[in-house]
Design an enzyme around this catalytic site. Structure first.
Site, PDB file in Angstrom:
ATOM      1  CB  SER A 244      -0.938   0.011   1.210  1.00 20.43           C
ATOM      2  OG  SER A 244      -0.198   0.055   2.422  1.00 20.43           O
ATOM      3  NE  ARG A 245       2.983   2.230   5.299  1.00 20.30           N
ATOM      4  CZ  ARG A 245       2.796   2.677   6.530  1.00 20.30           C
ATOM      5  NH1 ARG A 245       2.417   3.926   6.727  1.00 20.30           N
ATOM      6  NH2 ARG A 245       2.986   1.893   7.567  1.00 20.30           N
TER       7      ARG A 245
ATOM      8  CB  SER B 290      17.533  -4.615   5.261  1.00 19.12           C
ATOM      9  OG  SER B 290      18.351  -3.563   5.720  1.00 19.12           O
TER      10      SER B 290
ATOM     11  CE1 TYR C 291      13.778  -3.392   9.154  1.00 21.57           C
ATOM     12  CE2 TYR C 291      16.137  -3.068   8.841  1.00 21.57           C
ATOM     13  CZ  TYR C 291      14.859  -3.134   8.318  1.00 21.57           C
ATOM     14  OH  TYR C 291      14.657  -2.961   6.975  1.00 21.57           O
TER      15      TYR C 291
ATOM     16  CE  LYS D 277      13.781  -6.229   6.862  1.00 26.40           C
ATOM     17  NZ  LYS D 277      12.647  -6.652   6.011  1.00 26.40           N
TER      18      LYS D 277
END
Length: 260
Positions: A24-25, A154, A167, A171
């Site tokens: 959506s973004r 990432s 995070y 990843k």
């Protein structure tokens, strides 16, 4: 039994069906834009209802149904199954899965409260959610004769970043999973790859620059280094989607400049 190859030899995207989580973004929306431009149909899964507006706009511009949206929590199997089933019931099957859904909630968790729900959310979305989405995608693609999955990882999956401990761990998990799926073309004609950008100028970057509304000093440096252009990410994604020799590869232009 001879394995069909038409679904992974994507010379043209016309009529192909793609499921895009986190579509959506940001990166997911940019990938959807390109898929629609090339004639594919997209089914957007996102936790935000913003995806409904995105899908409606695609359909309006095309003058026909080329996109659908379903509110999806990728950490839940039921949501993933419903998302991929929607693609099958509306458009006939799934050729492509872009597993892009992610969060930066509690991304620097080393000194945060010992809160189970807070601690687990980033792992449930970024790592477990990606795995659940991929398992459902593989089942649908196997019925279709094959397919192509691209995950958003990432550069943090290669390096350590002190201010993004949780995070970075998620990843690393994505990269390990993608590499471990390299045998799948032999089993079900499904390829799995990953794009691994550094900082991209999206809302995600805004979210990690502050913690509870307080500026994070560590991220002062993000204003001094160039962000990855969205065109580089799109190049990596479509390199993988369109070339059936690409499998189990991690695309990060600044790390590996060879043409993988």
């Amino acid at each position: 039994m001879e394995i069909q190859s038409s679904s992974t030899d994507i010379a043209s995207f016309e009529g192909k069906v793609a499921v895009v989580t986190g579509g959506s973004r940001g990166i997911g929306k940019a990938i959807c834009d390109e898929l629609i431009r090339l004639g594919a149909k997209v089914v957007i899964g996102a936790i935000s209802d913003r995806g409904q507006k995105v899908a409606k706009q695609y359909n309006k511009e095309a003058g026909k149904k080329v996109a659908m949206f379903l509110r999806t929590d990728v950490s839940r199997y039921d949501d993933n199954k419903a998302l991929f089933q929607l693609a099958e019931s509306e458009f006939g099957g799934v050729d492509i899965a872009i597993l892009n859904a992610g969060t930066c909630d509690n991304s620097d968790n080393l000194f945060t409260p010992l809160d189970d729900k807070l601690e687990e959310r980033i792992f449930n979305v970024n790592a477990v959610g990606m795995i659940k989405s991929s398992k459902v995608a593989i089942l649908h693609m196997a019925k279709r004769g094959g397919g192509s999955i691209v995950c958003t990882s990432s550069a943090g999956g290669f390096y350590s970043i002190p201010a993004l401990t949780a995070y970075v761990a998620t990843k690393h998990a994505v990269i390990g999973y993608v590499r471990s799926c390299a045998f799948l073309p032999e089993v079900c004609n499904v390829r799995v790859n990953a794009v691994c950008p550094t900082f991209v100028d999206t809302e995600f970057l805004d979210n990690v620059r502050t913690v509870d509304g307080i500026p994070e000093p560590y991220y002062d440096f993000t204003d001094t280094i160039p962000t990855v252009p969205m065109s580089v990410i799109i190049d990596g994604v479509f390199k993988y989607l369109g070339d059936n020799t690409k499998n189990g590869i991690l695309y990060h232009k600044k790390i590996n400049k060879k043409k993988n």
